[in-house]
Design a protein around this motif. Structure first.
Motif, short mmCIF file in Angstrom:
data_model
loop_
_atom_site.label_atom_id
_atom_site.label_comp_id
_atom_site.label_asym_id
_atom_site.label_seq_id
_atom_site.Cartn_x
_atom_site.Cartn_y
_atom_site.Cartn_z
N LEU A 1 -3.88 -6.81 -15.89
CA LEU A 1 -2.22 -6.69 -15.50
C LEU A 1 -2.17 -6.89 -14.08
CD1 LEU A 1 -0.59 -4.73 -18.30
CD2 LEU A 1 -0.68 -7.37 -18.10
N ALA A 2 -2.84 -6.17 -13.31
CA ALA A 2 -2.96 -5.84 -11.98
C ALA A 2 -3.27 -7.24 -11.15
CB ALA A 2 -3.77 -4.58 -11.28
N ARG A 3 -4.41 -7.45 -11.73
CA ARG A 3 -5.01 -8.80 -11.19
C ARG A 3 -3.96 -10.13 -11.41
NH1 ARG A 3 -9.35 -8.39 -13.86
NH2 ARG A 3 -8.91 -9.72 -15.61
N GLU A 4 -3.24 -10.34 -12.53
CA GLU A 4 -2.38 -11.50 -12.93
C GLU A 4 -1.18 -10.96 -12.29
OE1 GLU A 4 -3.48 -14.40 -14.26
OE2 GLU A 4 -5.40 -13.37 -14.20
N LYS A 5 -0.55 -9.86 -12.27
CA LYS A 5 0.65 -9.44 -11.62
C LYS A 5 1.77 -9.98 -12.64
CE LYS A 5 -0.35 -7.68 -7.30
NZ LYS A 5 -0.18 -6.43 -6.71
N ASP B 1 6.91 -1.09 -4.04
CA ASP B 1 5.92 -1.56 -3.35
C ASP B 1 5.06 -2.50 -4.11
OD1 ASP B 1 3.66 -1.97 -1.77
OD2 ASP B 1 3.42 0.07 -1.00
N ASP B 2 4.91 -3.86 -3.93
CA ASP B 2 4.12 -4.71 -4.55
C ASP B 2 2.57 -4.72 -4.12
OD1 ASP B 2 5.84 -5.84 -6.05
OD2 ASP B 2 6.50 -7.22 -4.75
N ALA B 3 2.17 -4.00 -3.21
CA ALA B 3 0.73 -3.83 -2.95
C ALA B 3 -0.14 -3.21 -4.16
CB ALA B 3 0.38 -2.78 -1.99
N ASP B 4 -1.36 -3.82 -4.30
CA ASP B 4 -2.19 -3.44 -5.72
C ASP B 4 -2.51 -2.27 -6.03
OD1 ASP B 4 -4.09 -4.75 -7.34
OD2 ASP B 4 -5.83 -3.64 -6.43
N GLU B 5 -2.54 -1.27 -5.11
CA GLU B 5 -2.73 0.05 -5.53
C GLU B 5 -1.33 0.93 -6.07
OE1 GLU B 5 -3.68 4.66 -3.88
OE2 GLU B 5 -4.27 2.94 -2.71
N PRO B 6 -0.22 0.49 -5.30
CA PRO B 6 1.03 1.06 -6.34
C PRO B 6 1.13 0.27 -7.42
CG PRO B 6 1.28 0.64 -3.72
CD PRO B 6 0.03 0.18 -4.27
N HIS B 7 1.25 -0.94 -7.40
CA HIS B 7 1.01 -1.74 -8.66
C HIS B 7 0.59 -1.21 -9.90
CE1 HIS B 7 2.51 -5.40 -10.94
NE2 HIS B 7 1.34 -5.51 -11.42
#
Length: 167
Positions: free
Chosen positions: A36-40, A74-80
């Motif tokens: 999910l994080a990869r696809e956002k 925050d849309d950055a990877d770690e917060p997402h």
């Protein structure tokens, strides 16, 4: 209800249909946090802002008293990834995650869906019992002598919140 399982590609952290599937004891397969994080694809906030407010600035820092280390904006990877862990389907037991389409197909072919459904049924029974116990406890404390506060201020006072300052 006659389906053996359901594969969900969620667009939100919470959805009433997902709850319906779970309480129907229908085995649920969802993409892993990595997938999910990869696809956002899960982005409740941007859907909400764009639908109601148009393009809006969401650079809002977390409240200083928040126990969370990341802003939900925050849309950055770690917060997402961090906030995805709170999605319902990652909190419930017996939900199966997959990392790729090949992994999904492999799990669908090899997993005992009847066993998963039965485990969900048992969990849902326990959850229902706890919920009914909680409601019974609440209703027993709510006697005819109980009164509804006449004002917002009186309600705050009842809960010991009358001295809280809103900033």
């Amino acid at each position: 209800a006659s389906h053996r399982a359901i594969v969900l590609f969620p667009y939100a952290a919470m959805s009433y249909s997902i709850i319906d599937f779970y309480v129907s004891n229908l085995p649920i397969f969802v993409p892993s946090i990595d997938y999910l994080a990869r696809e956002k694809n899960v982005d409740d906030r941007s859907i909400r802002f764009s639908a109601y407010c148009g393009e809006a600035s969401v650079d809002i820092e977390p409240h200083p008293s928040s126990p969370h280390r990341h802003s939900p904006n925050d849309d950055a990877d770690e917060p997402h990834r961090y906030w995805l862990t709170y999605a319902e389907y990652f909190q419930w037991p017996h939900v199966t995650t997959f990392d790729s389409m090949a992994d999904l197909i492999d799990k669908l072919e090899k997993m005992d869906l009847v066993k998963i459904s039965e485990a969900m049924r048992q969990y849902n029974r326990i959850k229902e019992t706890n919920m009914l116990d909680n409601w019974c406890r609440i209703l027993k404390h709510n006697t005819k002598e109980s009164s509804v506060p006449d004002s917002y201020e009186e309600a705050l006072q009842y809960f010991g919140m009358d001295k809280v300052q809103i900033k």
